[in-house]
Motif scaffolding. Structure first.
Motif, PDB file in Angstrom:
ATOM      1  N   PRO A   6       0.813  -1.210   0.000  1.00  0.00           N
ATOM      2  CA  PRO A   6       0.000   0.000   0.000  1.00  0.00           C
ATOM      3  C   PRO A   6       0.856   1.273   0.000  1.00  0.00           C
ATOM      4  CG  PRO A   6      -0.093  -1.060   2.142  1.00  0.00           C
ATOM      5  CD  PRO A   6       0.674  -1.967   1.238  1.00  0.00           C
ATOM      6  N   ILE A   7       2.045   1.187   0.584  1.00  0.00           N
ATOM      7  CA  ILE A   7       2.939   2.338   0.643  1.00  0.00           C
ATOM      8  C   ILE A   7       4.369   1.819   0.671  1.00  0.00           C
ATOM      9  CG2 ILE A   7       2.892   2.474   3.173  1.00  0.00           C
ATOM     10  CD1 ILE A   7       3.000   5.547   2.877  1.00  0.00           C
ATOM     11  N   TYR A   8       5.259   2.507   0.002  1.00  0.00           N
ATOM     12  CA  TYR A   8       6.662   2.113   0.052  1.00  0.00           C
ATOM     13  C   TYR A   8       7.543   3.331  -0.158  1.00  0.00           C
ATOM     14  CZ  TYR A   8       5.802   1.720  -4.986  1.00  0.00           C
ATOM     15  OH  TYR A   8       5.422   1.952  -6.276  1.00  0.00           O
ATOM     16  N   HIS A   9       8.721   3.255   0.452  1.00  0.00           N
ATOM     17  CA  HIS A   9       9.674   4.359   0.453  1.00  0.00           C
ATOM     18  C   HIS A   9      10.823   4.030  -0.487  1.00  0.00           C
ATOM     19  CE1 HIS A   9       7.389   4.562   4.139  1.00  0.00           C
ATOM     20  NE2 HIS A   9       7.709   5.837   4.227  1.00  0.00           N
ATOM     21  N   SER A  10      11.230   5.012  -1.234  1.00  0.00           N
ATOM     22  CA  SER A  10      12.308   4.826  -2.197  1.00  0.00           C
ATOM     23  C   SER A  10      13.458   5.762  -1.835  1.00  0.00           C
ATOM     24  CB  SER A  10      11.794   5.139  -3.604  1.00  0.00           C
ATOM     25  OG  SER A  10      12.837   5.111  -4.530  1.00  0.00           O
ATOM     26  N   ASP A  37      -8.948  -1.903   4.903  1.00  0.00           N
ATOM     27  CA  ASP A  37      -9.488  -1.247   6.091  1.00  0.00           C
ATOM     28  C   ASP A  37      -8.357  -0.809   7.032  1.00  0.00           C
ATOM     29  OD1 ASP A  37     -11.430  -0.195   7.739  1.00  0.00           O
ATOM     30  OD2 ASP A  37     -11.747  -2.078   8.831  1.00  0.00           O
ATOM     31  N   THR A  38      -7.573   0.134   6.538  1.00  0.00           N
ATOM     32  CA  THR A  38      -6.535   0.783   7.332  1.00  0.00           C
ATOM     33  C   THR A  38      -6.730   2.278   7.133  1.00  0.00           C
ATOM     34  OG1 THR A  38      -4.959   0.883   5.505  1.00  0.00           O
ATOM     35  CG2 THR A  38      -4.884  -1.109   6.908  1.00  0.00           C
ATOM     36  N   ALA A  39      -6.041   3.094   7.918  1.00  0.00           N
ATOM     37  CA  ALA A  39      -6.167   4.546   7.766  1.00  0.00           C
ATOM     38  C   ALA A  39      -5.810   4.971   6.340  1.00  0.00           C
ATOM     39  CB  ALA A  39      -5.282   5.263   8.782  1.00  0.00           C
ATOM     40  N   LEU A  40      -4.718   4.430   5.819  1.00  0.00           N
ATOM     41  CA  LEU A  40      -4.302   4.775   4.459  1.00  0.00           C
ATOM     42  C   LEU A  40      -5.282   4.226   3.423  1.00  0.00           C
ATOM     43  CD1 LEU A  40      -2.245   6.068   2.565  1.00  0.00           C
ATOM     44  CD2 LEU A  40      -0.955   3.918   2.641  1.00  0.00           C
ATOM     45  N   GLY A  41      -5.737   3.002   3.613  1.00  0.00           N
ATOM     46  CA  GLY A  41      -6.690   2.399   2.684  1.00  0.00           C
ATOM     47  C   GLY A  41      -7.997   3.167   2.619  1.00  0.00           C
ATOM     48  N   ARG A  42      -8.475   3.617   3.792  1.00  0.00           N
ATOM     49  CA  ARG A  42      -9.720   4.408   3.816  1.00  0.00           C
ATOM     50  C   ARG A  42      -9.514   5.761   3.122  1.00  0.00           C
ATOM     51  NH1 ARG A  42      -9.793   1.778   8.757  1.00  0.00           N
ATOM     52  NH2 ARG A  42      -8.878   3.551   9.861  1.00  0.00           N
ATOM     53  N   LEU A  43      -8.327   6.356   3.302  1.00  0.00           N
ATOM     54  CA  LEU A  43      -8.033   7.618   2.623  1.00  0.00           C
ATOM     55  C   LEU A  43      -8.003   7.419   1.108  1.00  0.00           C
ATOM     56  CD1 LEU A  43      -7.291  10.621   2.724  1.00  0.00           C
ATOM     57  CD2 LEU A  43      -4.896   9.927   2.969  1.00  0.00           C
ATOM     58  N   MET A  44      -7.391   6.336   0.659  1.00  0.00           N
ATOM     59  CA  MET A  44      -7.356   6.057  -0.786  1.00  0.00           C
ATOM     60  C   MET A  44      -8.771   5.838  -1.314  1.00  0.00           C
ATOM     61  SD  MET A  44      -4.321   6.453  -1.774  1.00  0.00           S
ATOM     62  CE  MET A  44      -4.348   7.775  -0.579  1.00  0.00           C
ATOM     63  N   HIS A  45      -9.604   5.174  -0.542  1.00  0.00           N
ATOM     64  CA  HIS A  45     -11.017   4.999  -0.913  1.00  0.00           C
ATOM     65  C   HIS A  45     -11.671   6.365  -1.106  1.00  0.00           C
ATOM     66  CE1 HIS A  45     -15.278   4.963   0.341  1.00  0.00           C
ATOM     67  NE2 HIS A  45     -15.336   3.924  -0.455  1.00  0.00           N
ATOM     68  N   ASP A  46     -11.446   7.272  -0.141  1.00  0.00           N
ATOM     69  CA  ASP A  46     -12.067   8.591  -0.194  1.00  0.00           C
ATOM     70  C   ASP A  46     -11.604   9.395  -1.410  1.00  0.00           C
ATOM     71  OD1 ASP A  46     -13.323   7.886   2.131  1.00  0.00           O
ATOM     72  OD2 ASP A  46     -12.355   9.415   3.381  1.00  0.00           O
ATOM     73  N   MET A  47     -10.365   9.194  -1.836  1.00  0.00           N
ATOM     74  CA  MET A  47      -9.841   9.928  -2.984  1.00  0.00           C
ATOM     75  C   MET A  47     -10.557   9.545  -4.283  1.00  0.00           C
ATOM     76  SD  MET A  47      -7.543  12.055  -2.169  1.00  0.00           S
ATOM     77  CE  MET A  47      -7.547  12.461  -0.456  1.00  0.00           C
ATOM     78  N   PHE A  48     -11.149   8.364  -4.304  1.00  0.00           N
ATOM     79  CA  PHE A  48     -11.827   7.893  -5.518  1.00  0.00           C
ATOM     80  C   PHE A  48     -13.346   8.022  -5.442  1.00  0.00           C
ATOM     81  CE2 PHE A  48      -7.690   5.997  -5.981  1.00  0.00           C
ATOM     82  CZ  PHE A  48      -7.461   6.057  -7.338  1.00  0.00           C
TER      83      PHE A  48
END
Length: 159
Positions: A6-10, A37-48
């Motif tokens: 869901p997230i990764y650092h480069s 169903d994580t904070a980031l996943g819910r935010l990504m849902h909201d963006m769409f």
């Protein structure tokens, strides 16, 4: 890309010795397709979301609702997009002027002066409309913009 995360650092790496190269920046990628169903996943849902009522985060829901459903918010968003569009048009004209100057065309200087007048008039029209409640026609009248030049401004403000 996404690597299933869901997230990764480069970070930067030196290819020849595989050592990390600290240049003071880090790139963080977010895989928006993972909407678990994580904070980031819910935010990504909201963006769409196309309907603010389906959003998880109240603050975001309120802001989206304001800009999409409230007349004041719609007007504000239209003004923001109009400003972005006008800046793009002006930037294009400036590029044309620069190219003209580089080509040695005297018209480049003339275009630059004309563009300066247009920019100043656009700013004055915006102020009159925003601060004094003038209509576009009233602002054009107040600024004594000649009839033959009005279509330029009408096009900028109505397109």
């Amino acid at each position: 890309m996404g690597y299933g995360l869901p997230i990764y650092h480069s970070h930067c790496r030196i290819d020849e010795n595989n050592q990390m190269f600290e240049e003071g920046r880090e790139i963080i990628y977010v895989n928006a397709s993972i909407q678990e169903d994580t904070a980031l996943g819910r935010l990504m849902h909201d963006m769409f979301c196309t309907d603010s009522r389906d959003m998880h985060y109240e603050f975001l829901r309120k802001r989206v609702s304001y800009y999409k459903e409230n007349e004041g918010g719609k007007q504000e968003m239209c003004e923001i997009w109009e400003e972005i569009k006008n800046k793009g048009k002006l930037e294009g004209l400036r590029e044309g002027e620069t190219i003209g100057k580089q080509a040695g065309l005297a018209e480049g200087k003339i275009l630059g002066r004309q563009q300066g007048v247009i920019e100043e008039r656009i700013n004055s029209i915006k102020k009159l409309m925003r601060k004094n409640g003038y209509t576009l026609e009233e602002a054009l009248d107040f600024l004594d913009i000649p009839k033959e030049e009005r279509s330029t401004y009408i096009g900028i403000f109505t397109s």
